[in-house]
Design a protein around this motif. Structure first.
Motif, short mmCIF file in Angstrom:
data_model
loop_
_atom_site.label_atom_id
_atom_site.label_comp_id
_atom_site.label_asym_id
_atom_site.label_seq_id
_atom_site.Cartn_x
_atom_site.Cartn_y
_atom_site.Cartn_z
N PRO A 119 1.53 -3.73 -4.57
CA PRO A 119 1.83 -4.53 -5.83
C PRO A 119 0.56 -4.53 -6.78
N ASN A 131 6.80 -6.29 -14.23
CA ASN A 131 7.18 -7.45 -14.77
C ASN A 131 8.83 -7.53 -14.66
N GLU A 134 9.38 -8.89 -11.20
CA GLU A 134 9.10 -10.46 -11.20
C GLU A 134 10.31 -11.26 -11.38
N HIS A 137 13.71 -10.67 -9.03
CA HIS A 137 13.64 -11.28 -7.69
C HIS A 137 13.08 -12.90 -7.50
N ALA A 138 12.82 -13.33 -8.81
CA ALA A 138 12.71 -14.81 -9.05
C ALA A 138 13.46 -15.75 -8.43
N PRO A 139 13.56 -16.81 -7.73
CA PRO A 139 12.11 -17.32 -7.48
C PRO A 139 11.33 -16.94 -6.55
N ASN A 140 11.60 -15.62 -5.66
CA ASN A 140 10.73 -15.24 -4.86
C ASN A 140 9.77 -14.47 -5.62
N ASP A 141 8.49 -14.35 -4.64
CA ASP A 141 7.43 -13.50 -5.08
C ASP A 141 7.72 -12.14 -4.74
N TRP A 142 7.83 -11.47 -5.91
CA TRP A 142 8.32 -10.06 -6.04
C TRP A 142 7.14 -8.96 -5.15
N LYS A 143 6.05 -9.59 -5.18
CA LYS A 143 4.96 -8.75 -4.43
C LYS A 143 5.31 -9.04 -2.84
N VAL A 144 5.76 -9.98 -2.37
CA VAL A 144 6.36 -10.18 -0.92
C VAL A 144 7.30 -9.36 -0.71
#
Length: 236
Positions: A119, A131, A134, A137-144
């Protein structure tokens, strides 16, 4: 009644990327667009991402929606999940089409692919893509989502979920498709699996890179429909 078509997206992707393909086939199938757990806002599981976990989630969807006469189209990871489902729960699916699915996994390959899923590096080098993830995948954290996917790739490199004998035991019709400009998946690994499958077809899409959203949906639909309607040779 139309047969059912379930579309499975690729790693760190979402089902909306397959909407053009779905639209091109909607006249012939009842369409189901599916988002894997943790993707496109679906609840992020505590469990690690894995092909086995995703295949089980797809199986639950098939059973809960009572899908019969089912074809699965899987892009990239989606194709691998579909084949794993066919290998482990063969009664749930009648036929499979894959596009740009990577079959060869070993530690070196997994490390190479997972290095592209960092990430912090993605934010720096491909900020527009970061971006988009992000928002996707919201509301999840895309980095996860990205980190869990990288971990899954490393695990696949240590133990490929599908081995040669698994492919040999998949008895349903399978069509393996590959774009001629796919930089992630090789012709060699695709043809190797094609030769292992008892009832398989293989096709190459011209001027086509890896991302499924860049495929010529009308051409893909024509190939799929031709494959599905073609008479099967009689052994003798």
């Amino acid at each position: 009644m139309k047969p059912h078509l379930l579309l499975l997206h690729g790693a760190i992707g979402a089902s909306f990327q397959l909407k053009a393909i779905a639209a091109a086939l909607s006249e012939h199938y009842t369409i189901h667009l599916y988002d894997f757990p943790g993707h496109a806002g679906q609840p992020l599981p505590d469990a690690p991402f894995s092909i086995q976990f995703f295949a089980a989630s797809v199986a639950d969807y098939i059973r809960s929606h009572q899908l019969e006469h089912l074809t699965i189209f899987g892009a990239s990871m989606g194709g691998y999940v579909a084949l794993h489902l066919a290998a482990t729960q063969p009664l749930l699916v009648d036929s499979i089409i894959t596009l740009g699915t990577k079959f060869h996994w070993d530690p070196v390959t997994a490390l190479k692919e997972s290095k592209m899923l960092q990430p912090a590096v993605m934010v720096q080098k491909v900020p527009a893509f970061a971006n988009a993830l992000e928002k996707m995948h919201a509301p999840n954290d895309w980095k996860v989502v990205v980190e869990k996917t990288a971990d899954m790739m490393i695990a696949m490199g240590e133990q490929n979920p599908l081995q040669a004998d698994d492919f040999k035991n998949i008895g349903i019709p399978v069509l393996l498709l590959l774009g001629d400009r796919d930089r992630m998946v090789s012709f060699e690994e695709t043809i190797q699996v094609y030769k292992l499958l008892p009832d398989a077809g293989f096709g190459v899409l011209p001027h086509t890179p890896h991302p499924a959203e860049l495929v010529n949906a009308q051409l893909l639909a024509a190939i799929i429909l031709d494959h599905q309607s073609s008479p099967k040779p009689v052994a003798g």
